[in-house]
Design an enzyme around this catalytic site. Structure first.
Site, mmCIF file in Angstrom:
data_model
loop_
_atom_site.group_PDB
_atom_site.id
_atom_site.type_symbol
_atom_site.label_atom_id
_atom_site.label_comp_id
_atom_site.label_asym_id
_atom_site.label_seq_id
_atom_site.Cartn_x
_atom_site.Cartn_y
_atom_site.Cartn_z
ATOM 1 N N ASP A 344 0.833 -1.195 0.000
ATOM 2 C CA ASP A 344 0.000 0.000 0.000
ATOM 3 C C ASP A 344 0.875 1.254 0.000
ATOM 4 O OD1 ASP A 344 -2.669 1.351 0.502
ATOM 5 O OD2 ASP A 344 -1.579 1.992 2.291
ATOM 6 N N GLU A 380 1.660 -0.497 -5.005
ATOM 7 C CA GLU A 380 0.747 0.586 -5.333
ATOM 8 C C GLU A 380 1.659 1.798 -5.496
ATOM 9 O OE1 GLU A 380 -3.373 2.583 -3.700
ATOM 10 O OE2 GLU A 380 -1.793 2.189 -2.253
#
Length: 703
Positions: A344, A380
């Site tokens: 993330d 990401e």
């Protein structure tokens, strides 16, 4: 109670059960004294001073401490927030290396390091209001478990939520719904296999915190991007948490999925923790060694650098924080047997002083690590800081969530101008982003929807977000969604609108599955799942975000299975290398390039054609004869050739299929506007077909 205390070892960090007792080790450079706190079933606390410190690791071995023992730490040291120091022995702290955590925070004021009214130091004891770390039994019968090690070019990833996937599944027993055991249930495993899934990417399962601000609104932290334990599986997702049994349950889930040939990828949040900013609680890292674990503002260390929008950023420049991340990754690979990670806001981990750096210490450690470097690493590739959008810029070992793919494909199918050239690039693996950095098409993790944003159904049903249920006045969530409601906002009974929406969903799924790269499908998109236009379901732990298994789109599900199988059966759609545009010699001897782009008139695309801003249609020939592949016996095989035609225009278009030099004839395998047709349609070379408005077809060269 008199407890024996032996010196123990500084390694490994955390609580390690060794058969006759448990070794405890915790790092703190700033600490002056650290107490280990053991809790019995009644909550009574015994404090034991850790007697040894080596290289700022405090440690002790406690004979007789068994799995299931609850514990925490109290750190004595300086409290001077202006200098970044926040030690307070009145705050019970979770072990950063907890393998299991029991309970949750009840948000009593004592869990904060300051008084709400005076802002002065708060010395109320927090132990009664804190979750506890748990000593776990490390032994588990893995049997003959082996990681599937599915190569990227054969992978189909399914982004899923442990609770949302299983909470209403009628064939999963109620006591197992919303749990790791629920995902391991045969009904769920069989479903994934029938869908053609090779890897399930689980949204955060590291222990996370339920936010007080959300709970006061009657909401919950559903997504889980609020980690407090980087080694512990989240306890709410277990059917049994007694004595740390959720660790065993998680391992059982992985073993079951591996037996079915399905990989387990974890969405991990190493960029920040649940302790928030200077106004946040003191739960673990903040009270252990605040400066070591967090990035602080240089000229005023009471404040935190925030590249994540959550209040703090983990200090990935500091050796101990880097060790924490790497130890966590290795633990989940070696002890929990997971097969990869989706990072993330990965750009945050790559920041050195401030800017994102491909040569950062984090990347160096990952690349040289013999364990971590061998699993799937998915970034990401952005954060909210300056220069944080880094799609295409991660190092060679990494793959990336390709946000550019998502935006381009959405724009193409809603009829935006000047998207043909970029659409062609996305369809062929985004060579403009990845070809010149030593990577291959699979570096692009292609997706149209993900947990963050509209579901596929909502993408074609709403022009605007509808997040009123989140309690923020519809101000949260992304406002630019590149969505199109097909003429009516939200629910409708209009049969024409419903038919167009269904066709658009098929367009997106077919484009996704037949693009070069690695496809990722959001759970429930193949079933027509809707969130009522809510594009930010982070706080909606309710039927709004759970899959409604009683009301699914059976037709869309069967269509998705068909297209996924087409991808699986044909390596032409999952090339390991980029197209080069040069001829490939066919068996007949005529040279035909590996990829060719056509206008709807059947002519090769020219520069003027590519530059036409109004162009909404295109055809592409994919030459399967140049792909080296083998069957299950290892025998070399030659794949078929395909022609894909796309029409994003609002009217039907007559398409001329490629001439005989490409194929003597074609068979229509997929028509997103006429998907119920059972018998394949035969088309001769250079013949014309009618491609319906906003539709695509897939043709296979006749053998």
């Amino acid at each position: 109670m008199t407890t024996q205390v032996w010196p123990g070892s500084a390694y490994p960090l955390g609580a390690t059960y060794e058969g006759t007792g448990t070794n405890f080790a915790i790092f703190s450079e700033v600490a002056e004294k650290i107490e280990l706190c053991l809790f019995d079933e009644a909550g009574n606390e015994e404090r034991i001073r850790l007697p040894e410190m080596d290289a700022f690791v405090w440690h002790a071995f406690i004979p007789g401490v068994q799995p299931g023992q609850r514990y925490g730490f109290r750190v004595h040291g300086p409290y001077n927030p202006a200098e970044g120091q926040r030690c307070n022995p009145n705050k019970l702290l979770l072990d950063p290396y907890s393998k299991a955590i029991e309970g949750d925070i009840d948000w009593d004021p004592s869990v904060f390091g300051y008084d709400f009214e005076t802002q002065e130091r708060n010395d109320d004891d927090s132990a009664a209001h804190m979750p506890k770390s748990v000593v776990v039994n490390p032994y588990f019968d893995w049997g003959h478990d082996r990681p599937p090690r599915t190569p990227y070019h054969k992978s189909v990833i399914y982004e899923a939520h442990v609770k949302g996937l299983t909470m209403t599944h009628p064939r999963v027993p109620e006591e197992l719904r919303g749990t790791y055991a629920g995902i391991a249930h045969p009904a769920v495993v069989d479903y994934l296999l029938e869908l053609g899934i090779t890897a399930i990417e689980l949204m955060p399962v590291h222990q996370f915190v339920q936010d007080d601000t959300l709970q006061q609104k009657g909401l919950r932290n559903y997504w889980g991007y609020n980690t407090i334990g980087f080694f512990a599986p989240h306890n709410e997702y277990a059917s049994n948490t007694d004595g740390g049994q959720h660790v065993q349950e998680f391992k059982g889930m992985v073993k079951t999925l591996h037996d079915a040939g399905i990989e387990v990828i974890l969405d991990v949040v190493y960029n920040h923790t649940a302790e928030g900013n200077h106004m946040g609680p003191t739960l673990s890292f903040k009270g252990i060694d605040n400066q070591a674990y967090y990035r602080l503002v240089e000229d005023d260390k009471q404040f935190y650098m925030d590249y994540t929008g959550t209040g703090n950023s983990l200090n990935a420049r500091q050796p101990q924080s880097l060790q924490l991340i790497m130890d966590s990754l290795r633990y989940w690979i070696t002890e929990m047997h997971v097969d990869g990670f989706r990072f993330d806001l990965a750009s945050t981990l790559a920041r050195e002083l401030h800017s994102v750096d491909r040569l950062s210490a984090f990347f160096d450690l990952v690349h040289q690590d013999p364990v971590v470097s061998q699993v799937k690493l998915i970034a990401e590739p952005w954060d909210i800081g300056e220069g944080g959008y880094q799609v295409g810029n991660f190092p060679a070992l990494w793959t990336e969530w390709n946000g550019t793919y998502r935006d381009t494909v959405r724009d193409f199918w809603r009829g935006e101008d000047a998207t043909i050239g970029e659409f062609a690039s996305r369809l062929t693996g985004s060579p403009d982003l990845y070809q010149h950095s030593g990577r291959r098409p699979v570096a692009s993790i292609n997706f149209v929807t993900a947990h963050d944003g509209f579901t596929l159904n909502d993408l074609v049903s709403y022009n605007e977000k509808h997040n009123e249920a989140n309690g923020e006045g519809n101000n949260d969530g992304e406002s630019h969604n590149s969505s199109w409601n097909c003429g009516v906002e939200g629910e409708t009974d209009d049969p024409q609108v419903l038919a167009l929406r269904a066709q658009q969903r098929r367009n997106f799924i077919t484009t996704l599955m037949l693009s070069q790269g690695t496809p990722m499908l959001l759970h429930g998109d193949e079933l027509g799942r809707s969130q009522g236009g809510n594009n930010n379901g982070y706080c909606q732990d309710s039927p709004l975000t759970w899959i409604d298994w009683e009301n699914i789109d059976e037709g869309l599900l069967e269509f998705t299975k068909l297209v996924t199988k087409l991808r699986t059966d044909h390596p032409t759609f999952r090339r390991r290398r980029f197209f080069h545009g040069r001829p490939v010699r066919r068996a007949e001897g005529d040279p035909v390039q590996d990829v060719a782009w056509f206008t709807h008139a059947g002519e090769l695309m020219t520069e003027d054609d590519w530059d036409a801003a109004f162009a909404k249609s295109i055809g592409v020939y994919l030459n399967g004869h140049g792909i080296r592949s083998t069957d299950e016996r290892g025998v070399p095989v030659v794949d078929d050739c395909f022609y894909l035609a796309f029409n994003a225009w609002h009217e039907d278009i007559e398409f001329t299929v490629p001439p005989a030099e490409y194929a003597e004839g074609w068979t229509v395998l997929v028509d997103t506007a006429d998907f119920d047709e059972v018998e394949p349609t035969e088309v001769k070379a250079s013949e014309t077909i009618t491609l319906r408005a906003r539709a695509m077809v897939v043709l296979c060269a006749a053998s």
